[in-house]
Scaffold this active site. Structure first.
Site, mmCIF file in Angstrom:
data_model
loop_
_atom_site.group_PDB
_atom_site.id
_atom_site.type_symbol
_atom_site.label_atom_id
_atom_site.label_comp_id
_atom_site.label_asym_id
_atom_site.label_seq_id
_atom_site.Cartn_x
_atom_site.Cartn_y
_atom_site.Cartn_z
ATOM 1 N N HIS A 306 0.846 -1.183 0.000
ATOM 2 C CA HIS A 306 0.000 0.000 0.000
ATOM 3 C C HIS A 306 0.877 1.227 0.000
ATOM 4 O O HIS A 306 1.933 1.229 0.621
ATOM 5 C CB HIS A 306 -0.919 0.016 1.235
ATOM 6 C CG HIS A 306 -2.086 0.922 1.074
ATOM 7 N ND1 HIS A 306 -2.019 2.260 1.357
ATOM 8 C CD2 HIS A 306 -3.336 0.685 0.616
ATOM 9 C CE1 HIS A 306 -3.192 2.809 1.094
ATOM 10 N NE2 HIS A 306 -4.012 1.884 0.639
ATOM 11 N N ASP A 364 -7.884 -5.699 0.172
ATOM 12 C CA ASP A 364 -8.344 -6.513 -0.954
ATOM 13 C C ASP A 364 -7.905 -7.963 -0.870
ATOM 14 O O ASP A 364 -8.355 -8.798 -1.644
ATOM 15 C CB ASP A 364 -7.842 -5.909 -2.267
ATOM 16 C CG ASP A 364 -8.502 -4.581 -2.533
ATOM 17 O OD1 ASP A 364 -9.690 -4.470 -2.216
ATOM 18 O OD2 ASP A 364 -7.831 -3.662 -3.020
HETATM 19 N N1 CMC Z 1 4.157 -7.521 -4.757
HETATM 20 C C1 CMC Z 1 5.499 -7.488 -4.926
HETATM 21 N N2 CMC Z 1 6.246 -6.389 -4.803
HETATM 22 C C2 CMC Z 1 5.618 -5.232 -4.495
HETATM 23 C C3 CMC Z 1 4.230 -5.198 -4.302
HETATM 24 C C4 CMC Z 1 3.500 -6.392 -4.433
HETATM 25 N N3 CMC Z 1 2.173 -6.408 -4.276
HETATM 26 N N4 CMC Z 1 3.857 -3.935 -4.006
HETATM 27 C C5 CMC Z 1 4.981 -3.216 -4.009
HETATM 28 N N5 CMC Z 1 6.047 -3.995 -4.310
HETATM 29 C C6 CMC Z 1 7.447 -3.563 -4.365
HETATM 30 C C7 CMC Z 1 7.722 -2.802 -5.656
HETATM 31 O O1 CMC Z 1 8.182 -3.652 -6.677
HETATM 32 C C8 CMC Z 1 8.767 -1.818 -5.202
HETATM 33 O O2 CMC Z 1 10.017 -2.485 -5.167
HETATM 34 P P1 CMC Z 1 11.372 -1.653 -5.517
HETATM 35 O O3 CMC Z 1 11.476 -0.594 -4.460
HETATM 36 O O4 CMC Z 1 12.435 -2.700 -5.403
HETATM 37 O O5 CMC Z 1 11.193 -1.085 -6.878
HETATM 38 C C9 CMC Z 1 8.392 -1.493 -3.763
HETATM 39 O O6 CMC Z 1 7.660 -2.646 -3.303
HETATM 40 C C10 CMC Z 1 7.518 -0.259 -3.614
HETATM 41 O O7 CMC Z 1 6.412 -0.383 -4.502
HETATM 42 P P2 CMC Z 1 5.770 0.829 -5.285
HETATM 43 O O8 CMC Z 1 5.051 0.330 -6.491
HETATM 44 O O9 CMC Z 1 6.795 1.904 -5.497
HETATM 45 O O10 CMC Z 1 4.724 1.353 -4.213
HETATM 46 P P3 CMC Z 1 3.473 2.254 -4.495
HETATM 47 O O11 CMC Z 1 3.208 2.962 -3.249
HETATM 48 O O12 CMC Z 1 3.677 3.083 -5.730
HETATM 49 O O13 CMC Z 1 2.316 1.196 -4.831
HETATM 50 C C11 CMC Z 1 0.509 -0.309 -4.603
HETATM 51 C C12 CMC Z 1 1.356 0.799 -3.930
HETATM 52 C C13 CMC Z 1 -0.699 -0.619 -3.738
HETATM 53 C C14 CMC Z 1 -0.001 0.196 -5.987
HETATM 54 C C15 CMC Z 1 1.411 -1.568 -4.789
HETATM 55 O O14 CMC Z 1 1.812 -2.049 -3.521
HETATM 56 C C16 CMC Z 1 0.697 -2.678 -5.565
HETATM 57 O O15 CMC Z 1 0.727 -2.653 -6.806
HETATM 58 N N6 CMC Z 1 0.031 -3.649 -4.862
HETATM 59 C C17 CMC Z 1 -0.755 -4.664 -5.519
HETATM 60 C C18 CMC Z 1 -2.106 -4.080 -5.903
HETATM 61 C C19 CMC Z 1 -3.023 -3.902 -4.699
HETATM 62 O O16 CMC Z 1 -3.162 -4.802 -3.878
HETATM 63 N N7 CMC Z 1 -3.704 -2.734 -4.658
HETATM 64 C C20 CMC Z 1 -4.709 -2.464 -3.628
HETATM 65 C C21 CMC Z 1 -4.342 -1.317 -2.733
HETATM 66 S S1 CMC Z 1 -5.460 -1.248 -1.308
HETATM 67 C C22 CMC Z 1 -6.996 -0.839 -1.951
HETATM 68 C C23 CMC Z 1 -7.057 0.498 -2.594
HETATM 69 O O17 CMC Z 1 -6.655 1.487 -1.954
HETATM 70 O O18 CMC Z 1 -7.542 0.597 -3.711
#
Ligand code: CMC
Length: 429
Positions: A306, A364
């Site tokens: 998140h 989720d």
């Molecule tokens: N699985 C594997 N690696 C992950 C994941 C994951 N689900 N989420 C983040 N990472 C890694 C990512 O690869 C990155 O690694 P690095 O620093 O080595 O590049 C690091 O963790 C930080 O990730 P980010 O994408 O920069 O973080 P963000 O804040 O931009 O993204 C997120 C947040 C929720 C979009 C992301 O965690 C994700 O894609 N999760 C899966 C989708 C999900 O479950 N979304 C629902 C969110 S809760 C409900 C809502 O609010 O809608």
């Protein structure tokens, strides 16, 4: 930084910027005059360090795993309150008295039907349309059907539009479901509470009596409370940005719905369940954990991670409990998907990659298993999220419109394209 100001040195010039403090949470540096003073913008793609507005609605402490609606912890609201009470709280700022609650419930209930012509509008869609596509279109279409509540400068019209959306979005959501399964639309029944009415509109058929299961109704109501608001997330920011131009509230909520559909946001509940189904058995988990950790593989564990929570999502904890309640009530003793989810969570939470990046299950992760057990197809999961988040979007939109300092939202950019150049006639390119 000094006192209540911070200082920035640019090109030998020192610029003072005020530090503003909220009631809780990090303070902010007011950079509104930065461009006028320095000729420079700030650069923050993804808004990781940018507060886009001042708000009194929802507070998240992502490190501590705290979520408050108007100051009340989500755990207490989910345990003791109901969804319409939460709607009142988000919209009005205080919990309702018994009389205020009865009046609010009455007013929402009286708006549950949609214009009969909406049914014809639905019949223009293909039966295999994704229900979120239908939601985006039908919520936007409300502005064509309820034009008498689109003048945003009139507080009464704003209130009517808000009540209409809280009341009618469940009806549209149920219609979207009925349409895709080819069953007749079920009219709302106003003697039922909000969530029981929604369950009946989804699952009743004219050929049979439908009895609402109170355990399932209560569980779904709680799921709605958990999803009701989440401060300035992508869809809420979309609603605010759309609304900042003066667009009507139905159009703004349709914009928020479109944003919510994405798999990184509301679409993650559908994606998480599909992922659990794809993993299929506990034996396959290590393979998927390895994929999630592989930089060259775009796969991510859906329902994990998140932007704000760097701790267990407090909503996920409540959701996990609700999942067990629903499965028990339905007599589902062994759900292979639940087995995969529990084991996946256990392995991920003890894996260095997930620990180091502070990736925890989010709301989720367990919601899909619960909604599936209740009888909803995966394509409806984000629709249910839309239903619940509608009130949060409306509360945030209303707060913005009522803020006298509100201006159109207009981010700037760091331009890296071609500088000015002369047009070349097509024959000379
Ligand atoms: N699985 C594997 N690696 C992950 C994941 C994951 N689900 N989420 C983040 N990472 C890694 C990512 O690869 C990155 O690694 P690095 O620093 O080595 O590049 C690091 O963790 C930080 O990730 P980010 O994408 O920069 O973080 P963000 O804040 O931009 O993204 C997120 C947040 C929720 C979009 C992301 O965690 C994700 O894609 N999760 C899966 C989708 C999900 O479950 N979304 C629902 C969110 S809760 C409900 C809502 O609010 O809608």
């Amino acid at each position: 930084m000094s006192g209540n100001t911070s200082q920035l040195q640019v090109d030998g010039k020192t610029v003072d910027m005020a530090i503003k403090s909220g009631s809780v949470g990090p303070s902010v540096i007011d950079i509104a005059k930065l461009y006028a003073q320095t000729g420079m913008f700030t650069y923050d793609p993804g808004f990781t360090s940018t507060a886009s507005c001042e708000s009194q609605i929802t507070y998240i402490d992502g490190d501590a795993g705290i979520l408050l609606y108007r100051g009340y912890p989500i755990e207490q609201l989910a345990e003791h309150g109901d969804f319409l009470e939460t709607c009142y709280l988000l919209l009005e700022g205080e919990l309702p008295t018994a009389a205020q609650k009865a009046d609010f419930d009455y007013r929402v209930t009286r708006h549950t039907m949609v214009h009969e012509q909406m049914a014809r509008f639905f019949h223009g869609f293909r039966r295999d349309a994704h229900p979120m596509a239908i939601m985006v279109a039908s919520i936007g279409a409300l502005s064509a059907f309820y034009h008498d509540s689109t003048d945003i400068s009139d507080p009464h019209q704003r209130m009517i539009a808000s009540m209409r959306m809280i009341a009618k979005v469940p009806t549209l959501a149920a219609m979207a479901y009925k349409y895709t399964v080819g069953q007749p639309f079920v009219y709302p029944l106003n003697s039922l509470d909000y969530t029981s009415n929604f369950l009946r509109m989804c699952f009743a058929v004219p050929a049979e009596e439908y009895k609402v299961n109170p355990v399932l109704s209560r569980a779904l109501d709680r799921i709605f409370i958990l999803h009701a608001d989440h401060e300035q997330n992508a869809s809420t920011s979309t609603v605010r940005l759309a609304g900042s131009s003066g667009a009507n509230p139905f159009a703004c909520i349709a914009a928020g719905t479109a944003c919510l559909w994405g798999p990184a946001h509301g679409g993650a509940n559908e994606a998480a369940l599909k992922m659990l189904e794809e993993i299929g058995s506990v034996d396959n988990i290590p393979k998927y954990i390895a994929k999630a950790k592989d930089k060259n593989d775009p796969f991510r564990l859906m329902g994990f991670g998140h932007r704000v929570y760097k701790n267990y999502d407090p909503r996920a904890k409540i959701m996990q409990k609700t999942t067990h309640e629903v499965l028990n009530e339905l007599g589902i003793k062994d759900d292979p998907l639940l087995d995969v989810a529990v084991e996946l969570e256990r392995i991920a939470l003890s894996d260095e990659y997930f620990i180091e990046k502070k990736l925890y299950p989010n709301i989720d992760f367990y919601s899909g298993i619960t909604l599936k057990a209740m009888g909803f197809p995966t394509s409806m999961f984000t629709v249910l999220f839309t239903l619940a988040r509608t009130v949060g979007w409306i509360a945030q939109w209303k707060e913005m419109i009522e803020d006298p300092s509100q201006r159109i939202g207009r981010p700037r950019q760091l331009y890296t394209g071609a500088p000015q150049r002369d047009y070349t006639p097509i024959g000379r390119r």
